[in-house]
Design a protein around this motif. Sequence first.
Motif, PDB file in Angstrom:
ATOM      1  N   UNK A  47       0.833  -1.208   0.000  1.00 27.95           N
ATOM      2  CA  UNK A  47       0.000   0.000   0.000  1.00 27.95           C
ATOM      3  C   UNK A  47       0.866   1.256   0.000  1.00 27.95           C
ATOM      4  N   UNK A  48       1.970   1.222   0.730  1.00 32.38           N
ATOM      5  CA  UNK A  48       2.866   2.370   0.786  1.00 32.38           C
ATOM      6  C   UNK A  48       3.533   2.611  -0.565  1.00 32.38           C
ATOM      7  N   UNK A  49       3.988   1.547  -1.206  1.00 34.03           N
ATOM      8  CA  UNK A  49       4.646   1.695  -2.501  1.00 34.03           C
ATOM      9  C   UNK A  49       3.672   2.222  -3.553  1.00 34.03           C
ATOM     10  N   UNK A  50       2.431   1.739  -3.501  1.00 33.37           N
ATOM     11  CA  UNK A  50       1.414   2.249  -4.423  1.00 33.37           C
ATOM     12  C   UNK A  50       1.142   3.724  -4.168  1.00 33.37           C
ATOM     13  N   UNK A  51       1.084   4.090  -2.890  1.00 38.00           N
ATOM     14  CA  UNK A  51       0.835   5.487  -2.531  1.00 38.00           C
ATOM     15  C   UNK A  51       1.953   6.390  -3.006  1.00 38.00           C
ATOM     16  N   UNK A  52       3.192   5.957  -2.890  1.00 37.05           N
ATOM     17  CA  UNK A  52       4.328   6.789  -3.307  1.00 37.05           C
ATOM     18  C   UNK A  52       4.364   6.966  -4.825  1.00 37.05           C
ATOM     19  N   UNK A  53       3.958   5.923  -5.542  1.00 42.04           N
ATOM     20  CA  UNK A  53       3.863   6.071  -7.000  1.00 42.04           C
ATOM     21  C   UNK A  53       2.787   7.093  -7.362  1.00 42.04           C
ATOM     22  N   UNK A  54       1.648   7.023  -6.679  1.00 35.38           N
ATOM     23  CA  UNK A  54       0.582   7.988  -6.931  1.00 35.38           C
ATOM     24  C   UNK A  54       1.028   9.397  -6.558  1.00 35.38           C
ATOM     25  N   UNK A  55       1.705   9.536  -5.419  1.00 33.87           N
ATOM     26  CA  UNK A  55       2.164  10.851  -4.969  1.00 33.87           C
ATOM     27  C   UNK A  55       3.098  11.489  -5.993  1.00 33.87           C
ATOM     28  N   UNK A  94      -5.890  10.918   1.816  1.00 32.43           N
ATOM     29  CA  UNK A  94      -5.580   9.595   2.330  1.00 32.43           C
ATOM     30  C   UNK A  94      -5.499   8.597   1.196  1.00 32.43           C
ATOM     31  N   UNK A  95      -4.555   7.673   1.293  1.00 34.99           N
ATOM     32  CA  UNK A  95      -4.496   6.541   0.366  1.00 34.99           C
ATOM     33  C   UNK A  95      -4.993   5.337   1.137  1.00 34.99           C
ATOM     34  N   UNK A 277       4.452   5.114 -15.635  1.00 37.32           N
ATOM     35  CA  UNK A 277       5.167   4.942 -14.365  1.00 37.32           C
ATOM     36  C   UNK A 277       4.326   4.175 -13.357  1.00 37.32           C
ATOM     37  N   UNK A 278       3.043   4.529 -13.257  1.00 29.89           N
ATOM     38  CA  UNK A 278       2.159   3.832 -12.328  1.00 29.89           C
ATOM     39  C   UNK A 278       2.009   2.366 -12.715  1.00 29.89           C
ATOM     40  N   UNK A 279       1.869   2.112 -14.004  1.00 32.45           N
ATOM     41  CA  UNK A 279       1.744   0.740 -14.472  1.00 32.45           C
ATOM     42  C   UNK A 279       2.966  -0.087 -14.089  1.00 32.45           C
ATOM     43  N   UNK A 280       4.148   0.493 -14.236  1.00 32.47           N
ATOM     44  CA  UNK A 280       5.375  -0.239 -13.925  1.00 32.47           C
ATOM     45  C   UNK A 280       5.506  -0.505 -12.430  1.00 32.47           C
ATOM     46  N   UNK A 281       5.274   0.513 -11.602  1.00 30.78           N
ATOM     47  CA  UNK A 281       5.424   0.350 -10.152  1.00 30.78           C
ATOM     48  C   UNK A 281       4.393  -0.635  -9.608  1.00 30.78           C
ATOM     49  N   UNK A 282       3.144  -0.457  -9.989  1.00 31.00           N
ATOM     50  CA  UNK A 282       2.107  -1.358  -9.486  1.00 31.00           C
ATOM     51  C   UNK A 282       2.343  -2.783  -9.979  1.00 31.00           C
ATOM     52  N   UNK A 284       5.132  -4.269 -10.411  1.00 30.34           N
ATOM     53  CA  UNK A 284       6.186  -4.906  -9.619  1.00 30.34           C
ATOM     54  C   UNK A 284       5.660  -5.451  -8.298  1.00 30.34           C
ATOM     55  N   UNK A 285       4.590  -4.873  -7.780  1.00 27.71           N
ATOM     56  CA  UNK A 285       4.054  -5.356  -6.497  1.00 27.71           C
ATOM     57  C   UNK A 285       2.783  -6.188  -6.689  1.00 27.71           C
ATOM     58  N   UNK A 286       2.513  -6.534  -7.944  1.00 27.69           N
ATOM     59  CA  UNK A 286       1.390  -7.429  -8.212  1.00 27.69           C
ATOM     60  C   UNK A 286       0.045  -6.760  -8.344  1.00 27.69           C
ATOM     61  N   UNK A 287       0.009  -5.423  -8.392  1.00 27.01           N
ATOM     62  CA  UNK A 287      -1.239  -4.694  -8.575  1.00 27.01           C
ATOM     63  C   UNK A 287      -1.363  -4.263 -10.041  1.00 27.01           C
ATOM     64  N   UNK A 288      -2.535  -3.834 -10.404  1.00 23.05           N
ATOM     65  CA  UNK A 288      -2.714  -3.223 -11.711  1.00 23.05           C
ATOM     66  C   UNK A 288      -3.463  -1.909 -11.553  1.00 23.05           C
ATOM     67  N   UNK A 289      -3.090  -0.883 -12.334  1.00 26.30           N
ATOM     68  CA  UNK A 289      -3.834   0.373 -12.265  1.00 26.30           C
ATOM     69  C   UNK A 289      -5.204   0.182 -12.897  1.00 26.30           C
ATOM     70  N   UNK A 290      -6.238   0.491 -12.149  1.00 32.41           N
ATOM     71  CA  UNK A 290      -7.596   0.384 -12.692  1.00 32.41           C
ATOM     72  C   UNK A 290      -8.430   1.494 -12.071  1.00 32.41           C
ATOM     73  N   UNK A 291      -8.760   2.464 -12.883  1.00 28.58           N
ATOM     74  CA  UNK A 291      -9.415   3.684 -12.405  1.00 28.58           C
ATOM     75  C   UNK A 291     -10.913   3.504 -12.214  1.00 28.58           C
ATOM     76  N   UNK A 292     -11.427   4.045 -11.110  1.00 21.68           N
ATOM     77  CA  UNK A 292     -12.857   4.236 -10.916  1.00 21.68           C
ATOM     78  C   UNK A 292     -13.073   5.685 -10.507  1.00 21.68           C
ATOM     79  N   UNK A 293     -14.068   6.328 -11.084  1.00 20.95           N
ATOM     80  CA  UNK A 293     -14.364   7.713 -10.732  1.00 20.95           C
ATOM     81  C   UNK A 293     -15.000   7.775  -9.338  1.00 20.95           C
ATOM     82  N   UNK A 294     -15.241   8.973  -8.812  1.00 23.26           N
ATOM     83  CA  UNK A 294     -15.759   9.066  -7.435  1.00 23.26           C
ATOM     84  C   UNK A 294     -17.030   8.259  -7.195  1.00 23.26           C
ATOM     85  N   UNK A 295     -17.965   8.301  -8.132  1.00 25.63           N
ATOM     86  CA  UNK A 295     -19.212   7.560  -7.941  1.00 25.63           C
ATOM     87  C   UNK A 295     -18.968   6.058  -7.958  1.00 25.63           C
TER      88      UNK A 295
END
Length: 322
Positions: A47-55, A94-95, A277-282, A284-295
Motif C-alpha cells: 500500500x505504501x509503494x502504491x501510494x508513493x507512485x501515486x504521490x 488519504x491513500x 510509471x504507475x503501471x510499472x510500479x504497481x 512490480x508489487x502485483x497490482x494493476x492500475x484500474x481507475x474508478x471515478x468518485x461515484x
Amino acid sequence: MPITTIRHTLILVTAGLCMAMFSAANAAEYPNRPVTAIVPYPAGGSADLAARALAQELKTFLGNNVVVDNRSGGGGSVGNAAVARARADGYTLGVAPLGSIVNQPHMHRVPYTLDSFDYICRFYYVPDVMVVNPESPFQDLKSLVKYAKAHPGELTFGSPGPGTLPHLAMEQFAQVAGINMTHVPFSGDNPALTALMGGHIDAYIATPNTVRDRGFRALAVFSDEPQAALPNTRTALEQGYQMTAWISGGLIAPKGLPADVKARLVKGCETATGSEHMKQVLGRIGFEPRYLDPAGYRQEVRQADQVNGKLIEQVIKNPAGQ
C-alpha cells in the motif's frame, strides 16, 4: 431609499464580491503549498509503494509536492481517522486500502464512518486467487469442494489475521460452495505463505504475483474475467461458483472538499492511474492500475461494506449463531 440602507447594501455586495474573488483565487492557486497523503500502513509495504507512485504522479500534475505520511496502527484505522479529522481543503488526503475503510468499523469502534470521506478515485486493483501447495492433490475448485464436503472442517486455510480481506474472501467462498473449512490466522502474509509451502495449511487467498513468485498452484482467480497474469487459471465464475473478490485502494479526502478542488484531484488521480510509471510500479508489487471515478469508487466501497459487514458478524462476532 435611505442613505444608510444604500450604504449597508453596498457593503454587503462588496463583501460578497471580495469573498467570491478570494474563493476563485484560492481555487486557481490550489495547491499553493505541499499536499500530505496519509497512508494507514507502515513504509515499505504494498500500500505504501502504491501510494508513493501515486504521490509522484500527482506532484507532476498538481505542480506541488505531495508528501507521504505513514500513520500505521489499528488495522489502518489510525491513519484513516487522521484523514477524517483533517480540514477539508485538499491539503490532507488519504491513500486507503479497501479493507481499512470497510472492515475496521465492523471490527472495532473507530472515529469515522464511510460518510466521513470524499471519494476521489480508485487507482489500483488486484483479484484474489486461491492457491495451494504445488504438491497438493487439488487441481481446481471442484476437487477441493468435493473433498471438503466429504470431510467437513478437515481442510484448513490461512489468513493474515481475522477480519482481513483474504480471511473474509475464503469465508465467502465457503458459504458459496456450501463447505466448512478451518481458519488458521497468522500475523501476516509471509508466515502464512511459509506455512502453506510447508504443508501446514491447505489453502490461502493470495494475489497473482504470489503464484508467479512462489510457485504455488492456483485453483481459481476470483475476477470477473480471465487474467493475463494467470493464463492457465480459470475464474471461479467459469468453474460454477458465483463469486468475485479483490483487493483495491483509492484516494480519499475529508468530507466536504470544495467542488473545484475535488475536480482537480479527480482529474489528477485519473491521469496518474493511466501513466506508464504507475503501471510499472504497481506491476512490480502485483497490482494493476484500474481507475474508478468518485461515484464508482464510492459504490465499490458501499458494496464491500455490505458483504464484509455481514461476514464479520457471522464468522467473527457471532460464529455458529451463538
